[in-house]
Design a protein around this motif. Structure first.
Motif, mmCIF file in Angstrom:
data_model
loop_
_atom_site.group_PDB
_atom_site.id
_atom_site.type_symbol
_atom_site.label_atom_id
_atom_site.label_comp_id
_atom_site.label_asym_id
_atom_site.label_seq_id
_atom_site.Cartn_x
_atom_site.Cartn_y
_atom_site.Cartn_z
ATOM 1 N N THR A 35 -7.546 11.404 10.598
ATOM 2 C CA THR A 35 -6.671 10.548 9.697
ATOM 3 C C THR A 35 -5.638 9.509 10.135
ATOM 4 N N GLU B 270 0.741 7.439 0.564
ATOM 5 C CA GLU B 270 0.002 8.602 0.569
ATOM 6 C C GLU B 270 -1.491 8.237 0.779
ATOM 7 N N ARG B 271 -1.672 6.738 0.321
ATOM 8 C CA ARG B 271 -2.998 6.306 0.735
ATOM 9 C C ARG B 271 -3.150 6.119 2.226
ATOM 10 N N GLY C 84 -3.758 8.865 4.359
ATOM 11 C CA GLY C 84 -5.081 9.791 4.011
ATOM 12 C C GLY C 84 -6.333 8.838 4.629
ATOM 13 N N LEU C 85 -5.891 7.798 4.961
ATOM 14 C CA LEU C 85 -7.112 6.809 5.628
ATOM 15 C C LEU C 85 -7.685 7.469 6.904
ATOM 16 N N GLU D 269 -12.536 -2.588 -2.046
ATOM 17 C CA GLU D 269 -11.866 -1.831 -1.227
ATOM 18 C C GLU D 269 -10.499 -2.461 -0.994
ATOM 19 N N SER D 270 -10.411 -3.777 -0.937
ATOM 20 C CA SER D 270 -9.193 -4.647 -0.602
ATOM 21 C C SER D 270 -9.282 -5.836 -1.423
ATOM 22 N N ILE E 5 0.683 -1.223 -0.016
ATOM 23 C CA ILE E 5 -0.020 -0.060 0.045
ATOM 24 C C ILE E 5 0.912 1.402 0.173
ATOM 25 N N THR E 6 0.572 2.262 -0.745
ATOM 26 C CA THR E 6 1.512 3.657 -0.678
ATOM 27 C C THR E 6 1.328 4.273 0.583
#
Length: 406
Positions: free
Chosen positions: A155, A143-144, A147-148, A317-318, A140-141
């Motif tokens: 966040t 950035e993502r 922002g979760l 979503e995943s 997972i990045t």
């Protein structure tokens, strides 16, 4: 060894426990989480282990100097809402107890040995499971992840910073990953395979492919007492039909599928909802069966939505593909921990950090018998004798993998 396990278990057990339900509320970057991390750090220091926090918030305790080709064990300490005591913590407590047992036997590993605690394994607060191991491996990045958000809109980046860590350093950690020669995670079995086999400990061979899909049914909010049935666009109706379609599809495909999380808007007893947001968790022995299951559920949901004048937006979503742990490693551990006969090698539908690490390093798991099969609930348990057998099995595995010597 049993005394050591019992003392460790007693020290961890009260943290995050709901006195009313007996379940646990252990969420990432909360005050309870800070208590748990302090507990682990203190126990590691008591064993003269060096503790590090990596860039993603995972905790690493090293026996001796950190180094390459390390044997790593451990699990997680966070929980699902109102979760059981054993899911995750059993692997961490057993790892520390196994370190004590190696010391008691006078065995010194010839390879570096570490115990790791991964953050946000359950995804209970920020919605993405196995987040700590996914960040470590680059699955997972950054950035993502930053922002979760949780249900309150906080966040991951903000929560991590409030806990005293720097979210700007999040992301794949190839140097740390390169240290790992092999990873072995001990976990309570989430099912009854070992109970049926009459075995206290087993070895994981494969993890079923699985994923989470979100479905948003949008209708029209209105008054529950004055709106005629014929005039309603009620998203609860297609949602209800979809839930029954999920059960049918799971049976048809030899899989498991669940709708266990739902948000209603406005969520008033005298209002017709305007939106139903629901999450589908689906798992199957193979990816083709899983995709077919999800497609059939999606079709049923769309047909039901159209019938009731409701719109549907759905997306994945995943997704986690099937994981096959190295056969040679599984057979080796099955022989080492099985005593007179090899321990059973099993499949599981539950996701774990070991399955994420398996994409980058040799990895597998040890399972401890769960007499009822119940997990993700306060009733989850393992008998003390089986917990001790798990510590013994993990000790044997670590001694073998590290080529420990007197």
């Amino acid at each position: 060894m049993s005394d050591t396990f019992d003392r460790l278990w007693a020290g961890l057990a009260p943290l995050g426990r709901d006195r009313t339900t007996g379940g646990y509320q252990r969420y990432s970057w909360t005050p309870v989480d800070a208590e748990i991390r302090t507990w682990f750090t203190a126990e590691a220091h008591a064993r003269n282990m060096t503790v590090e926090t990596d860039r993603n918030g995972n905790l690493w305790a090293w026996l001796g100097e950190p180094g390459p080709d390390a044997v790593v064990t451990g699990s997680h300490l966070d929980s699902v809402p109102n979760g059981g005591a054993f899911d995750g913590p059993l692997g961490v407590v057993s790892a520390l107890a196994a370190v004590d047992e190696l010391n008691r036997r006078g065995l010194r590993p010839t390879r570096p040995l570490a115990v790791v605690v991964f953050v946000e394994e359950e995804g209970a607060r920020f919605g993405v499971p196995r987040l700590g191991s996914r960040l470590l491996t680059g699955a997972i990045t950054a950035e993502r992840a930053r922002g979760l958000t949780d249900e309150g809109g906080v966040t991951w980046a903000r929560a991590m910073a409030d806990a005293g860590l720097d979210p700007d350093h999040l992301g794949a950690d190839p140097e740390r990953l390169a240290r790992i020669g092999v990873f072995v995670e001990l976990h309570i079995e989430q099912g009854r395979s070992l109970a049926r086999l009459g075995a206290p400990v087993g070895v994981a061979g494969t993890v079923w492919p699985h994923g989470r899909w979100r479905m948003d049914f949008s209708g029209q909010a209105d008054h529950a007492g004055t709106t005629r049935i014929a005039d309603r666009n009620d998203p609860m109706l297609p949602f209800a039909e979809t839930v029954t379609a999920v059960r049918r599809a799971a049976v048809e495909h030899g899989a498991v599928a669940t709708v266990g999380r739902v948000w209603l808007t406005p969520n008033n007893s005298n209002s017709i909802p305007s939106r139903v947001r629901a999450w589908l968790d689906a798992r199957a022995p193979g990816e083709a069966a899983l995709r077919s299951l999800v497609d059939s559920v999606d079709l049923a949901a769309r047909l039901a939505a159209a019938e009731h004048g409701v719109t549907l937006a759905s997306f994945q979503e995943s997704f986690f593909p099937k994981v096959a742990f190295p056969e040679e490693l599984c057979d080796r551990l099955a022989a080492v921990v099985g005593g007179d006969s090899p321990a059973p090698v099993m499949s599981t539908g539950a996701g774990h950090d070991a399955a994420i690490l398996a994409s980058a390093v040799p990895a597998t798991m040890l399972f401890v018998r769960n007499p009822t099969g119940i997990s993700h609930a306060p009733e989850e348990r393992a008998d003390p004798a089986d917990c001790y057998a798990g510590v013994t099995a993990l000790t044997e595995a670590l001694a073998d993998l590290t080529a420990a010597k007197v």
